[in-house]
Design a protein around this motif. Structure first.
Motif, PDB file in Angstrom:
ATOM      1  N   PRO A 146      24.915  -5.745  31.044  1.00  0.00           N
ATOM      2  CA  PRO A 146      25.662  -5.755  32.309  1.00  0.00           C
ATOM      3  C   PRO A 146      26.474  -4.472  32.527  1.00  0.00           C
ATOM      4  O   PRO A 146      26.483  -3.926  33.634  1.00  0.00           O
ATOM      5  CB  PRO A 146      26.581  -6.970  32.170  1.00  0.00           C
ATOM      6  CG  PRO A 146      25.910  -7.844  31.196  1.00  0.00           C
ATOM      7  CD  PRO A 146      25.236  -6.926  30.231  1.00  0.00           C
ATOM      8  N   THR A 169      24.165  -1.666  33.439  1.00  0.00           N
ATOM      9  CA  THR A 169      23.668  -1.890  34.795  1.00  0.00           C
ATOM     10  C   THR A 169      24.728  -1.512  35.826  1.00  0.00           C
ATOM     11  O   THR A 169      24.451  -0.811  36.800  1.00  0.00           O
ATOM     12  CB  THR A 169      23.286  -3.368  34.976  1.00  0.00           C
ATOM     13  OG1 THR A 169      22.383  -3.731  33.942  1.00  0.00           O
ATOM     14  CG2 THR A 169      22.626  -3.605  36.319  1.00  0.00           C
ATOM     15  N   VAL A 205      26.819  -9.208  37.094  1.00  0.00           N
ATOM     16  CA  VAL A 205      25.490  -9.126  36.465  1.00  0.00           C
ATOM     17  C   VAL A 205      25.395 -10.087  35.286  1.00  0.00           C
ATOM     18  O   VAL A 205      24.414 -10.842  35.145  1.00  0.00           O
ATOM     19  CB  VAL A 205      25.202  -7.679  36.001  1.00  0.00           C
ATOM     20  CG1 VAL A 205      23.929  -7.630  35.169  1.00  0.00           C
ATOM     21  CG2 VAL A 205      25.091  -6.757  37.190  1.00  0.00           C
ATOM     22  N   SER A 209      22.914 -13.321  35.068  1.00  0.00           N
ATOM     23  CA  SER A 209      21.949 -13.439  33.970  1.00  0.00           C
ATOM     24  C   SER A 209      22.111 -14.776  33.266  1.00  0.00           C
ATOM     25  O   SER A 209      21.134 -15.481  33.005  1.00  0.00           O
ATOM     26  CB  SER A 209      22.137 -12.325  32.940  1.00  0.00           C
ATOM     27  OG  SER A 209      22.303 -11.091  33.545  1.00  0.00           O
ATOM     28  N   LEU A 245      17.566  -7.155  36.098  1.00  0.00           N
ATOM     29  CA  LEU A 245      18.615  -6.581  36.955  1.00  0.00           C
ATOM     30  C   LEU A 245      18.840  -5.114  36.601  1.00  0.00           C
ATOM     31  O   LEU A 245      19.035  -4.263  37.478  1.00  0.00           O
ATOM     32  CB  LEU A 245      19.923  -7.371  36.784  1.00  0.00           C
ATOM     33  CG  LEU A 245      19.903  -8.798  37.319  1.00  0.00           C
ATOM     34  CD1 LEU A 245      21.190  -9.507  36.982  1.00  0.00           C
ATOM     35  CD2 LEU A 245      19.690  -8.777  38.824  1.00  0.00           C
ATOM     36  N   SER A 262      18.306  -1.758  38.981  1.00  0.00           N
ATOM     37  CA  SER A 262      19.359  -0.772  39.166  1.00  0.00           C
ATOM     38  C   SER A 262      18.885   0.620  38.787  1.00  0.00           C
ATOM     39  O   SER A 262      19.164   1.601  39.472  1.00  0.00           O
ATOM     40  CB  SER A 262      20.581  -1.127  38.320  1.00  0.00           C
ATOM     41  OG  SER A 262      20.928  -2.457  38.513  1.00  0.00           O
TER      42      SER A 262
END
Lengths: 303, 400
Positions: free
Chosen positions: B222, B225, B243, B247, B274, B278
């Motif tokens: 996360p 990302t 994020v 998830s 994700l 990104s």
């Protein structure tokens, strides 16, 4: 003792030693180049490589699996580098993203596909099964000289020995450029040593060690052997040559001691059965590192 | 089916686990951001692998004391203790010996994990050990969970999230501006310690849901990302939390549909998807954005060079340049300039001449650094300054 030892214990011990030394040797350079965790990443991504190879070819054969694992290792290294550059992200984090995702993909593929008929599961990938690599046709020490019996020695042993020879040859041939670029990259570049291919070569050697070892002993011992013996050796000396020698010694010691403790340790304390040899070898290598870190002559930064 | 799962229609337990995973994901995303920004992302890998011996020993102890050994609470306490020991080992090896943090992390994670495997094989030989279900801690398994366990996880995840939000301020300071944090009277050591404490708690709560091998992904992915979408500290934290939460939520809900699959890999792969989106599509740092920028730049260079050639009466040979200029209506297919083309070429040449004056004159030094051979000079200089330059072009001797 003789016949039983040669059949049941000698092959696993020899394989263990080969694995340990084959991983520890390149581990020295990874450690000094602060790339110690590459070994960790490689040993995780070996799983999806093997699973994909199995799904593509449909059989559990050594060749395709080694190729798949090696391909996965190379893909992982490239992906880590690409993410690091494209996203301007620190290497450790890029590594964490790549190897967890690839490992997760491997696990899902494995669980989704019908591998129940073959010997392929996540736990096997993690801890391997060193104890099962026995040599049924051995009848005693004389079998070592008997070509018929030798033909049935567990295939992991010659494979691992070959990997060890390849790694030794690589280190012997590239010793000078490797050590130069490890300690003084700028100077090495000035002498015309290309750091890129050399570093990649080192990673490929590590991948060979990890992939060859993976089937026999699982990934956890591979990570331990990449890091612990070289780290312990680092506490013993300031000279690179001596460090590599120490690390090989420590690795072999951990393999033998770990195997023996796993097999006979429970009996000695009066319990039955045996414990995971791979886990025990990793544990022993950690104990060696612990002792070296507390008592090694060169354990601190300025000694 | 998937819609049912996402709308939490698969029963009370699955709902609790899914909500717990979402809360845990948010907490992990936020905590992981601080870890990532302190460049210590992989410490969490050592922490998570170090939980295994604790889980095993806790099981053995609980059986020895007459329980059935499977109390989730007890196992997680064991996990926390051994994770803390592992963390101390990393710290000690890094501080007291010559090893770098990466080597310390690798050594601790492999040795603790190996020792954990040894304990697991010991448990397998015990009478009470007949499938203690401890393998579920490796890759996460939320299927067939007891109601009390599901409740424990959901509550613990919520508690972790509260803890992270309470400690957000000092953690943020230490991550983005350690110098200022120290000057403002915070102890960096103590902040780092509490950050590691939070990571430890996240890891332990996540053991049953994500599994110890992959929980590190929930902390790292996360944050990485989020970094693609913004450069602002407060936003990184928020996006990483989102994020992580998505998830956890989507991953846990999906895995409720397929009880045979371990939960952890699904959560991790949702997060990775994700991340990939990104990496490709984010406006600033994304791959697509940089390709587009490069493409536009290439076209501007071709246009400019083509116009300058036109102004100086030279023929244009380069195919891409000809195509671009033809499409813009500046030249005819045979390379002869149109009226528009002549005007644009004259303008480009004038611009270049003006720039050459600016670059030769010390008093324009700051403007001269902006010269890239592409940008019109009016973008940097005021109309008055441009008129002054034009006056010098008209009367070059006067300028000397």
């Amino acid at each position: 003792m003789g016949a039983e030892f040669v059949a049941l214990s000698l092959p696993p011990i020899l394989i263990g030693i080969c694995v340990a030394v084959a991983c520890a040797l390149p581990g020295n350079f990874l450690l000094l180049r602060r790339q110690a965790l590459i070994g960790d990443a490689i040993s995780h991504v070996v799983l999806p490589g093997i699973v994909v190879a199995f799904l593509v070819t449909g059989l559990v054969a050594t060749g395709p699996m080694l190729l798949g694992a090696a391909a996965a290792a190379v893909i992982a290294v490239i992906a880590i580098e690409a993410i690091r550059r494209l996203g301007r992200i620190e290497a450790g984090a890029a590594m964490g993203v790549v190897f967890t995702a690839m490992f997760a993909g491997g696990v899902l593929l494995l669980e989704q596909s019908d591998t129940s008929s073959v010997h392929l599961d996540v736990e096997h990938a993690l801890f391997g099964n060193l104890e099962s690599l026995i040599w049924l046709d051995a009848t005693g020490w004389a079998s070592l000289m008997d070509p018929v019996a030798l033909a049935t020695i567990p295939v992991e042993l010659p494979r691992m020995a070959l990997a060890l020879v390849v790694i030794c040859a690589f280190l012997f041939l590239f010793w000078r450029p490797l050590s130069l670029s490890t300690f003084d990259e700028g100077y090495a570049q000035g002498l015309g040593i290309a750091p890129g291919p050399l570093g990649l070569g080192l990673v490929i050697m590590s991948a060979i060690a990890a992939v060859a070892a993976f089937d026999a002993v699982g990934s956890i011992i591979v990570i331990a052997m990449f890091i612990c013996p070289p780290a312990a050796a680092r506490m013993m000396t300031n000279r690179l040559g001596h460090q590599v020698a120490w690390s090989a010694g420590f690795a072999a010691l951990a393999a033998v001691l770990g195997y023996v403790l796993a097999g006979y340790g429970p009996l000695w304390i009066g319990a039955g059965g045996s414990v995971s040899a791979a886990g025990m070898i990793a544990t022993v290598s950690g104990l060696i590192l612990g002792v070296a870190a507390m008592a090694g002559p060169h354990r601190t930064r300025n000694s | 089916m998937l819609a049912d799962a996402l709308l939490l229609q698969l029963g009370y337990n699955a709902t609790l686990v899914t909500l717990g995973a979402a809360l845990l994901g948010i907490a992990a995303g936020v905590a992981g951001t601080f870890l990532f920004l302190r460049k210590r992302a992989l410490v969490s890998d050592a922490i998570s692998h170090a939980t295994l011996p604790g889980v095993g020993i806790a099981f053995i102890l609980m059986v020895a004391m007459g329980g059935d050994g499977r109390s989730l609470f007890g196992l997680l306490i064991g996990a926390s203790v051994s994770a803390a020991i592992g963390l101390l080992c990393v710290h000690w090896l890094t501080k007291r010996t010559r090893l770098g943090e990466d080597a310390a992390i690798g050594a601790v994670l492999s040795v603790f994990f190996g020792f954990g495997i040894v304990i697991l094989t010991v448990i397998q030989t015990m009478n009470a050990g007949r499938q203690a279900g401890l393998e579920g801690f490796l890759l996460g398994s939320t299927a067939g969970m007891l109601r009390s366990d599901a409740l424990l996880l959901a509550v613990a995840a919520a508690a972790v999230l509260v803890l992270v939000l309470v400690l957000r301020r000092p953690l943020e300071l230490a991550a983005f501006d350690p110098g200022y944090a120290e000057a403002a009277g915070w102890s960096l050591n103590r902040i780092d310690l509490s950050m590691m404490g939070i990571v430890l708690v996240v890891t332990v709560v996540g053991l049953k849901i994500v599994g110890l091998i992959l929980i590190v992904a929930l902390l790292i992915v996360p944050a990485v990302t989020a970094r693609f979408w913004t450069d602002r500290s407060d936003q990184v934290v928020v996006i990483a939390g989102i994020v992580g939460g998505v998830s956890g939520y989507v991953g846990a809900a999906t895995s409720a549909l397929a009880p045979a699959l371990p939960t952890g890999p699904i959560i991790v792969l949702v997060g990775f998807a994700l991340f990939l989106v990104s990496l490709l599509l984010s406006p600033g740092r994304g791959v697509l954005a940089s390709v587009l920028t490069h493409w536009r730049y290439q076209r501007r260079v071709h246009m400019r060079q083509g116009l300058l050639a036109l102004a100086q009466g030279q023929p244009i040979y380069e195919a891409l340049t000809r195509r671009l200029m033809h499409r813009a209506g500046l030249i005819l297919p045979d390379g002869v300039a149109t009226a528009d083309g002549q005007a644009a070429a004259a303008k480009a040449l004038l611009d270049e001449t003006r720039w050459s004056i600016v670059r030769a004159d010390q008093s324009f030094a700051s403007a001269a650094t902006r010269y890239d051979g592409l940008t019109a000079i009016e973008e940097y200089l005021t109309p008055d300054q441009v008129r002054e330059i034009d006056r010098r072009i008209a009367a070059p001797q006067a300028a000397v």
